[in-house]
Design an enzyme around this catalytic site. Sequence first.
Site, mmCIF file in Angstrom:
data_model
loop_
_atom_site.group_PDB
_atom_site.id
_atom_site.type_symbol
_atom_site.label_atom_id
_atom_site.label_comp_id
_atom_site.label_asym_id
_atom_site.label_seq_id
_atom_site.Cartn_x
_atom_site.Cartn_y
_atom_site.Cartn_z
ATOM 1 N N ASN A 92 0.802 -1.226 0.000
ATOM 2 C CA ASN A 92 0.000 0.000 0.000
ATOM 3 C C ASN A 92 0.833 1.273 0.000
ATOM 4 O OD1 ASN A 92 0.263 -1.545 2.590
ATOM 5 N ND2 ASN A 92 -0.271 0.431 3.474
ATOM 6 N N CYS A 146 -0.704 5.304 9.409
ATOM 7 C CA CYS A 146 -0.510 4.849 10.782
ATOM 8 C C CYS A 146 0.699 5.469 11.467
ATOM 9 C CB CYS A 146 -0.385 3.340 10.791
ATOM 10 S SG CYS A 146 -1.388 2.621 9.502
HETATM 11 C C1 LIG Z 1 -6.527 -0.559 3.696
HETATM 12 C C2 LIG Z 1 -5.785 -1.827 3.805
HETATM 13 C C3 LIG Z 1 -6.172 -2.817 4.728
HETATM 14 C C4 LIG Z 1 -7.301 -2.608 5.714
HETATM 15 O O1 LIG Z 1 -8.557 -2.632 5.102
HETATM 16 P P1 LIG Z 1 -9.817 -1.988 5.891
HETATM 17 O O2 LIG Z 1 -10.988 -2.360 5.052
HETATM 18 O O3 LIG Z 1 -9.572 -0.519 5.935
HETATM 19 O O4 LIG Z 1 -9.860 -2.603 7.231
HETATM 20 C C5 LIG Z 1 -5.470 -3.992 4.757
HETATM 21 N N1 LIG Z 1 -4.445 -4.210 3.924
HETATM 22 C C6 LIG Z 1 -4.038 -3.299 3.017
HETATM 23 C C7 LIG Z 1 -2.907 -3.622 2.102
HETATM 24 C C8 LIG Z 1 -4.693 -2.073 2.927
HETATM 25 O O5 LIG Z 1 -4.286 -1.181 2.038
#
Ligand SMILES: *Cc1c(COP(=O)(O)O)cnc(C)c1O
Length: 390
Positions: A152, A326
């Site tokens: 991400n 975060c």
């Molecule tokens: C956003 C994200 C999550 C968490 O997903 P949510 O639906 O916000 O709980 C988990 N893994 C990755 C790679 C993300 O980008």
Amino acid sequence: MRKVYMDNNATTRTRPEVAEAMLPYFSEIYGNASSIHQFGRAARAAVDSARGKVAALLGAGSPEEIVFTAGGTESDNFAIKGVAAALRSKGNHIITSSIEHQAVLNTCKFMAKEGFDVTFVGVDENGVVKLDELKKAITPKTILITIMHANNEIGSIQPIEEIGKIAKEKGIYFHTDAVQTVGKLPLDVKNSNIDLLSMSGHKLYGPKGIGALYIRKGTKITPQMLGGHHEMGKRAGTENVPGIVGLGLACELAQKELATESKKLTELRDRLYNGIISRIEDVRLNGHPKNRLPNTLNVGFKYLEGEGIILNLDMEGVGVSTGSACTSGSLEPSHVLTAMGVDPAETQGSVRFSLGRDNTKEDIDYVLEVLPPIIKRLRDMSPLYESKKK
Ligand SMILES: *Cc1c(COP(=O)(O)O)cnc(C)c1O
């Protein structure tokens, strides 16, 4: 002032047609999908139809392999804790990577406290998991490999086909957090060796608070949410029917538009990067130069703090972030950039531009107009930049 949203890896705008499709499921078709009367049956039909659409986008063998959850975080928790609980007697070793999303990372750290052995495999300078290290980590006690599909923060795509093969040869389950790739990259869970896959609605223009876990037929997993017999007995709780309907439609639309969207985003992303490097010096690209998410550009501006750049861009109407939501507020460097071996002094000035389907060429050109003066102003005030010039 122009408003430009470039933080689509944090969340996306729910497509208007998706929001609209959800509305009747609050007010008219409000039955409980488990009820046997006509009100319940109407809700059940909508849930089943959405399950089919999610299964189709992932290339699942059957819709029953899709379990709806409250999002990516829950799917990751369910996959890891669920497999660990089911296979505890077989082994207590889990393999993951050092660049996972917190939902996987912190779940694995929790498992370590619960008595499991966890190996965090490293990555190379492009943010790609080291396969030889992964292979060496496998022991007869290994029950699960969990490695994300694409990161991400930097967008680097992981070799999940190879990892799946390695896992299958050794009879180890393979889970992948594909929250960033579902709808962006083609997926075919049936014909790749993926046993479990996490996805989330709000990362693909669907609503927040809904997601899914793909569980290959026959995979041993212990439910983590206990209660009624919902979701084939795998996840209790009355179904979030409007959310499920929204997720289903978002998946259907993503599947139709995947190829054209991906091409458009790649062009916009490269226009942005080429524009940045032709206007600003001392910039580094974080992530794999080619094998990267089409929408993701993470760049390090040497001698600066990412926070300062972000606040200044915000004042110009541009929404971007440092690699991860975060770590914002703290001066902790990104765990992803650190794992890639980026110099601590250089991890600080990193900014992630994550484009989305609403972005246009004009948005890119606007960012290219406002960004260079911000970087110049901040560098003129930066003691690090001063000492470089001497
Ligand atoms: C956003 C994200 C999550 C968490 O997903 P949510 O639906 O916000 O709980 C988990 N893994 C990755 C790679 C993300 O980008």
